[in-house]
Design a protein around this motif. Structure first.
Motif, PDB file in Angstrom:
ATOM      1  N   THR A  63       0.837  -1.203   0.000  1.00 52.05           N
ATOM      2  CA  THR A  63       0.000   0.000   0.000  1.00 52.05           C
ATOM      3  C   THR A  63       0.870   1.250   0.000  1.00 52.05           C
ATOM      4  OG1 THR A  63      -1.734  -1.168   1.193  1.00 52.05           O
ATOM      5  CG2 THR A  63      -1.812   1.235   1.256  1.00 52.05           C
ATOM      6  N   MET A  64       1.948   1.223   0.779  1.00 47.37           N
ATOM      7  CA  MET A  64       2.845   2.370   0.825  1.00 47.37           C
ATOM      8  C   MET A  64       3.432   2.635  -0.560  1.00 47.37           C
ATOM      9  SD  MET A  64       6.195   3.023   3.197  1.00 47.37           S
ATOM     10  CE  MET A  64       7.412   2.163   2.240  1.00 47.37           C
ATOM     11  N   ARG A  65       3.860   1.588  -1.243  1.00 47.29           N
ATOM     12  CA  ARG A  65       4.442   1.743  -2.576  1.00 47.29           C
ATOM     13  C   ARG A  65       3.418   2.345  -3.550  1.00 47.29           C
ATOM     14  NH1 ARG A  65       8.941  -0.634  -4.514  1.00 47.29           N
ATOM     15  NH2 ARG A  65       8.986  -2.088  -2.758  1.00 47.29           N
ATOM     16  N   LYS A  66       2.180   1.884  -3.454  1.00 48.29           N
ATOM     17  CA  LYS A  66       1.124   2.378  -4.335  1.00 48.29           C
ATOM     18  C   LYS A  66       0.838   3.857  -4.064  1.00 48.29           C
ATOM     19  CE  LYS A  66      -3.504   1.661  -4.134  1.00 48.29           C
ATOM     20  NZ  LYS A  66      -4.711   0.902  -3.878  1.00 48.29           N
ATOM     21  N   LEU A  67       0.745   4.229  -2.792  1.00 46.03           N
ATOM     22  CA  LEU A  67       0.429   5.617  -2.436  1.00 46.03           C
ATOM     23  C   LEU A  67       1.574   6.568  -2.778  1.00 46.03           C
ATOM     24  CD1 LEU A  67      -1.391   4.963   0.931  1.00 46.03           C
ATOM     25  CD2 LEU A  67      -2.409   5.917  -1.142  1.00 46.03           C
ATOM     26  N   ILE A  68       2.792   6.131  -2.538  1.00 47.36           N
ATOM     27  CA  ILE A  68       3.946   6.969  -2.876  1.00 47.36           C
ATOM     28  C   ILE A  68       4.052   7.102  -4.392  1.00 47.36           C
ATOM     29  CG2 ILE A  68       6.486   6.975  -2.889  1.00 47.36           C
ATOM     30  CD1 ILE A  68       5.276   8.080  -0.334  1.00 47.36           C
ATOM     31  N   GLY A  69       3.750   6.027  -5.107  1.00 47.17           N
ATOM     32  CA  GLY A  69       3.760   6.088  -6.568  1.00 47.17           C
ATOM     33  C   GLY A  69       2.698   7.011  -7.133  1.00 47.17           C
ATOM     34  N   SER A  72       2.692  12.389  -8.063  1.00 49.67           N
ATOM     35  CA  SER A  72       3.361  12.655  -9.338  1.00 49.67           C
ATOM     36  C   SER A  72       4.300  13.860  -9.279  1.00 49.67           C
ATOM     37  CB  SER A  72       2.323  12.859 -10.440  1.00 49.67           C
ATOM     38  OG  SER A  72       1.468  13.926 -10.108  1.00 49.67           O
ATOM     39  N   LYS A  73       4.041  14.802  -8.406  1.00 48.34           N
ATOM     40  CA  LYS A  73       4.859  16.024  -8.324  1.00 48.34           C
ATOM     41  C   LYS A  73       5.321  16.247  -6.890  1.00 48.34           C
ATOM     42  CE  LYS A  73       3.868  17.695 -12.553  1.00 48.34           C
ATOM     43  NZ  LYS A  73       4.805  17.634 -13.608  1.00 48.34           N
ATOM     44  N   PRO A  74       6.356  15.536  -6.436  1.00 48.80           N
ATOM     45  CA  PRO A  74       6.800  15.733  -5.046  1.00 48.80           C
ATOM     46  C   PRO A  74       7.301  17.150  -4.768  1.00 48.80           C
ATOM     47  CG  PRO A  74       8.309  14.287  -6.218  1.00 48.80           C
ATOM     48  CD  PRO A  74       7.144  14.522  -7.118  1.00 48.80           C
ATOM     49  N   GLN A  75       7.738  17.854  -5.797  1.00 45.36           N
ATOM     50  CA  GLN A  75       8.211  19.232  -5.582  1.00 45.36           C
ATOM     51  C   GLN A  75       7.071  20.167  -5.196  1.00 45.36           C
ATOM     52  OE1 GLN A  75       8.388  17.566  -8.466  1.00 45.36           O
ATOM     53  NE2 GLN A  75       7.728  18.845 -10.188  1.00 45.36           N
ATOM     54  N   TRP A  76       5.822  19.776  -5.421  1.00 45.19           N
ATOM     55  CA  TRP A  76       4.675  20.601  -5.036  1.00 45.19           C
ATOM     56  C   TRP A  76       4.245  20.355  -3.594  1.00 45.19           C
ATOM     57  CZ3 TRP A  76       0.894  20.196  -9.802  1.00 45.19           C
ATOM     58  CH2 TRP A  76       1.484  20.837 -10.893  1.00 45.19           C
ATOM     59  N   CYS A  84       9.132  13.691   4.245  1.00 48.06           N
ATOM     60  CA  CYS A  84       8.563  12.375   4.573  1.00 48.06           C
ATOM     61  C   CYS A  84       8.445  11.513   3.322  1.00 48.06           C
ATOM     62  CB  CYS A  84       7.204  12.552   5.246  1.00 48.06           C
ATOM     63  SG  CYS A  84       6.536  11.036   5.929  1.00 48.06           S
ATOM     64  N   TYR A  85       8.090  12.126   2.198  1.00 48.59           N
ATOM     65  CA  TYR A  85       8.016  11.419   0.914  1.00 48.59           C
ATOM     66  C   TYR A  85       9.372  10.803   0.573  1.00 48.59           C
ATOM     67  CZ  TYR A  85       7.925  10.920  -4.195  1.00 48.59           C
ATOM     68  OH  TYR A  85       8.044  10.450  -5.477  1.00 48.59           O
ATOM     69  N   TYR A  86      10.448  11.589   0.686  1.00 51.16           N
ATOM     70  CA  TYR A  86      11.780  11.074   0.363  1.00 51.16           C
ATOM     71  C   TYR A  86      12.222  10.004   1.360  1.00 51.16           C
ATOM     72  CZ  TYR A  86      12.295  14.550  -3.293  1.00 51.16           C
ATOM     73  OH  TYR A  86      12.126  15.291  -4.423  1.00 51.16           O
ATOM     74  N   PHE A  87      11.844  10.158   2.620  1.00 52.51           N
ATOM     75  CA  PHE A  87      12.148   9.118   3.607  1.00 52.51           C
ATOM     76  C   PHE A  87      11.483   7.796   3.201  1.00 52.51           C
ATOM     77  CE2 PHE A  87      10.884   6.754   7.413  1.00 52.51           C
ATOM     78  CZ  PHE A  87      12.132   6.518   7.983  1.00 52.51           C
ATOM     79  N   LEU A  88      10.212   7.861   2.830  1.00 52.64           N
ATOM     80  CA  LEU A  88       9.494   6.647   2.439  1.00 52.64           C
ATOM     81  C   LEU A  88      10.042   6.064   1.138  1.00 52.64           C
ATOM     82  CD1 LEU A  88       5.854   7.692   3.392  1.00 52.64           C
ATOM     83  CD2 LEU A  88       7.396   6.169   4.644  1.00 52.64           C
ATOM     84  N   LYS A  89      10.449   6.927   0.202  1.00 53.45           N
ATOM     85  CA  LYS A  89      11.087   6.441  -1.027  1.00 53.45           C
ATOM     86  C   LYS A  89      12.398   5.731  -0.682  1.00 53.45           C
ATOM     87  CE  LYS A  89      10.409   7.399  -5.004  1.00 53.45           C
ATOM     88  NZ  LYS A  89       9.795   6.673  -6.126  1.00 53.45           N
ATOM     89  N   GLN A 104      20.525   8.414  -1.384  1.00 52.61           N
ATOM     90  CA  GLN A 104      20.176   9.724  -1.935  1.00 52.61           C
ATOM     91  C   GLN A 104      18.821  10.201  -1.417  1.00 52.61           C
ATOM     92  OE1 GLN A 104      22.362  11.603  -3.514  1.00 52.61           O
ATOM     93  NE2 GLN A 104      23.737   9.867  -3.161  1.00 52.61           N
ATOM     94  N   PHE A 105      17.854   9.285  -1.346  1.00 53.71           N
ATOM     95  CA  PHE A 105      16.533   9.666  -0.828  1.00 53.71           C
ATOM     96  C   PHE A 105      16.608  10.065   0.646  1.00 53.71           C
ATOM     97  CE2 PHE A 105      14.567   6.979  -4.329  1.00 53.71           C
ATOM     98  CZ  PHE A 105      14.115   8.073  -5.041  1.00 53.71           C
ATOM     99  N   TYR A 106      17.370   9.317   1.444  1.00 50.28           N
ATOM    100  CA  TYR A 106      17.497   9.660   2.864  1.00 50.28           C
ATOM    101  C   TYR A 106      18.170  11.015   3.046  1.00 50.28           C
ATOM    102  CZ  TYR A 106      16.261   4.803   3.938  1.00 50.28           C
ATOM    103  OH  TYR A 106      15.629   3.603   4.039  1.00 50.28           O
ATOM    104  N   LEU A 107      19.185  11.286   2.236  1.00 48.51           N
ATOM    105  CA  LEU A 107      19.850  12.588   2.322  1.00 48.51           C
ATOM    106  C   LEU A 107      18.886  13.716   1.951  1.00 48.51           C
ATOM    107  CD1 LEU A 107      23.360  11.733   0.841  1.00 48.51           C
ATOM    108  CD2 LEU A 107      22.838  12.417   3.192  1.00 48.51           C
ATOM    109  N   GLN A 108      18.055  13.492   0.937  1.00 49.22           N
ATOM    110  CA  GLN A 108      17.053  14.499   0.579  1.00 49.22           C
ATOM    111  C   GLN A 108      16.052  14.696   1.715  1.00 49.22           C
ATOM    112  OE1 GLN A 108      15.897  12.691  -3.252  1.00 49.22           O
ATOM    113  NE2 GLN A 108      16.238  14.715  -4.149  1.00 49.22           N
TER     114      GLN A 108
END
Length: 188
Positions: A63-69, A72-76, A84-89, A104-108
């Motif tokens: 479910t997490m993968r589906k919701l994070i996917g 579409s625009k994480p910069q918004w 939190c989005y980058y942590f989950l990625k 890279q995602f954790y650093l972001q």
């Protein structure tokens, strides 16, 4: 907090209601339009990150993968939700054993505005573990030192201790690459 599809349906219904009220000549079309505008803002500014985080806490990674996917625009996203989005990625990349991308995602996430000290400390611990897996023990030491800067967290103390022992083991045996401490596995 609702699913993205539900939010989009409500936005479309509000726009439809605004159009219908405008067609009828009623002044209430403005309320429908205002509702659609606010819901659209909420949809793009906050996304489904909080729902995905709750799925992460339940260990429902599909479910997490589906919701994070669906984002579409994480910069918004707002800064806290983007972090939190980058942590989950990063969690998803770690599960897929793509450690360079996870790092890279954790650093972001850390640079992007994680608010809670607990989350920052946990992220630095996971960064230390990821660096060990990538055979970057100096980076791991740096991240572990940053994790220790935060106030003591009872549930993170065992992770820090296990990472320290892993670093000592790697230094003593001079073998590259770490293994995921069981305490971090349980956090994931």
């Amino acid at each position: 907090m609702s699913s993205p599809l539900f939010r989009i349906i409500v936005i479309l219904c509000s726009l439809g209601g605004a159009g219908y009220q405008f067609y009828l000549g009623s002044q209430s079309w403005m309320f429908y339009l205002a509702a659609a505008t606010l819901l659209s803002y909420y949809h793009f500014r906050f996304g489904s990150v909080l729902i995905a985080y709750n799925a992460f806490r339940r260990q429902d990674f599909a479910t997490m993968r589906k919701l994070i996917g669906a984002t579409s625009k994480p910069q918004w996203l707002s800064p806290a939700n983007r972090a939190c989005y980058y942590f989950l990625k990063g969690i998803l990349a770690t599960i897929d054993e793509n450690f360079q991308e996870a790092k890279q995602f954790y650093l972001q996430a850390v640079d992007g505005g994680l608010k809670a000290d607990h989350m920052k400390c946990l992220t630095y611990c996971i960064l230390a573990d990821t660096s060990l897996r990538l055979a970057e023990s100096q980076e791991a030491k740096k991240f572990l030192a940053k994790a220790k800067e935060f106030p003591e967290q009872d549930d993170i103390k065992p992770m820090i201790a296990e990472l320290e022992s892993q670093l000592a083991e790697d230094n003593a045996s001079a073998k590259p690459g770490g293994t995921c401490p069981s305490t971090i596995k349980s956090a994931l």
